[in-house]
Scaffold this active site. Structure first.
Site, short mmCIF file in Angstrom:
data_model
loop_
_atom_site.label_atom_id
_atom_site.label_comp_id
_atom_site.label_asym_id
_atom_site.label_seq_id
_atom_site.Cartn_x
_atom_site.Cartn_y
_atom_site.Cartn_z
N HIS A 1 -2.08 13.17 -1.38
CA HIS A 1 -1.83 13.81 -2.68
C HIS A 1 -2.88 13.41 -3.73
CE1 HIS A 1 2.24 14.68 -1.20
NE2 HIS A 1 2.42 13.40 -0.97
C1 BDR Z 1 3.08 11.81 -5.79
O1 BDR Z 1 4.15 10.88 -5.90
C2 BDR Z 1 3.74 9.61 -5.48
O2 BDR Z 1 4.62 9.08 -4.55
C3 BDR Z 1 2.34 9.76 -4.93
O3 BDR Z 1 1.57 8.63 -5.27
C4 BDR Z 1 1.82 11.01 -5.57
O4 BDR Z 1 1.22 10.74 -6.82
C5 BDR Z 1 3.39 12.81 -4.70
O5 BDR Z 1 4.58 13.47 -4.99
#
Ligand code: BDR
Ligand code: CA
Length: 313
Positions: free
Chosen positions: A243
């Site tokens: 992500h």
């Molecule tokens: C986002 O949520 C966090 O767990 C990850 O770091 C990312 O920024 C994904 O939904």
């Protein structure tokens, strides 16, 4: 000339990978890192950033400033099942070079950088938007004068990853997210619709780490273990989503992405829909919403090539 960047992060596993990517990319010049509670409590997130900087020998060059310890209006929700209790899996980083914390105010630091690099600063927000919303409230015109704010967050046409409809960062602090998306800011959203298209497979990671043995590759192997085990159980593949590195890549090379403008809102009142993001792609900017750029496509091979090149060389 490299683009001046401020990164706001709740360092977590994919945040740590994103920091490594940013710090090893000559296109970017990371001027400061601010932390926010999210994947773990904010003190752990700050320590995790510091560990990443130590491993990269950047602890004397990039200031780290601790920010909000909880969302604007809500109790903090963390993600130990995904990122472990420590934020970097269950690996407990020991700091070697940091003895005292920088006693600065994250909101002031964000606004100070907006002032210092008008029309040039990229803010990359990798966690809940608590610090960014607070900075916007205090200095709206300064924040509108940045080149771009890139926020990893939201889920439009895919299910959420925190409950059925919400993405984690916007679920944790929906009021902050809503304030930012309706703030008429130069905002680019990197939602799950995009980020769930890209997976880092454990086998691939281990192969590359073995070919390039170093303190950094050993560190990466350690802090990604728990994250990958979580994805195996929850998603059925032996790897992890990238992500936050995708949000950094958007700053490095926006040409590999496809985006569309939309009017966006984040649900703050729904009983079952906390943090849900809603996009109207018919784009009718109004007083109740403003156009943001929503990224929905990427050249996968190109992104992965960039990611691996920067991580392992
Ligand atoms: C986002 O949520 C966090 O767990 C990850 O770091 C990312 O920024 C994904 O939904
Ligand atoms: Ca994050």
């Amino acid at each position: 000339m490299p683009i001046p960047v401020l990164i706001d992060t709740d360092t977590g596993v994919d945040d740590a990978l994103a920091l490594i990517l940013a710090l090893r990319s000559p296109e970017l010049s990371v001027k400061a890192i601010t932390t926010v509670a999210g994947n773990a409590g904010v003190q752990r997130c700050t320590r995790n950033v510091q560990k990443v900087l130590e491993v990269l020998h950047e602890h004397n060059t990039v200031p780290v400033v601790q920010g909000a310890s909880k969302p604007l209006k809500r109790t903090l929700v963390t993600a130990p099942e995904v990122h472990g209790f420590e934020g970097l899996g269950n690996f407990i980083p020991v700091l070697l070079h940091y003895h005292t914390r920088v006693r600065a105010n994250a909101v002031e630091v964000i606004l100070g950088h907006c002032r210092k690099y008008p029309k040039r600063l990229n803010i990359i927000a990798l966690g809940p938007l608590t610090n960014i919303a607070a900075a916007f409230k205090r200095g709206p015109s300064l924040m509108r004068n940045v080149r771009r704010i890139i926020s990893m967050g939201g889920a439009f046409r895919v299910p959420g990853n925190t409950g059925p409809v919400a993405e984690f960062n916007y679920y944790v602090d929906p009021e902050a997210a809503e304030a930012v998306v309706r703030g008429r800011l130069p905002l680019t959203m990197v939602p799950l619709d995009l980020t769930e298209q890209i997976v880092l497979m454990r086998k691939d990671l281990e192969y590359r780490a073995r070919r390039r043995p170093s303190a950094l590759s050993r560190f990466i192997l350690k802090f990604t273990r728990h994250y990958m085990r979580y994805h195996l159980k929850a998603e059925g593949f032996d790897g992890g989503f990238l992500h936050d590195p995708l949000a950094v890549a958007m700053a490095i090379d926006p040409r590999m992405f496809r985006s569309r403008p939309a009017t966006v809102h984040v649900e703050t009142r729904g009983r079952w829909t906390r943090g849900m993001s809603i996009a109207d792609f018919r784009v009718r900017p109004s007083s109740r919403g403003s156009a943001v750029e929503v990224v929905f496509g990427v050249e996968k091979e190109r992104f992965l090539r960039l990611f691996h090149e920067r991580l392992w060389t």
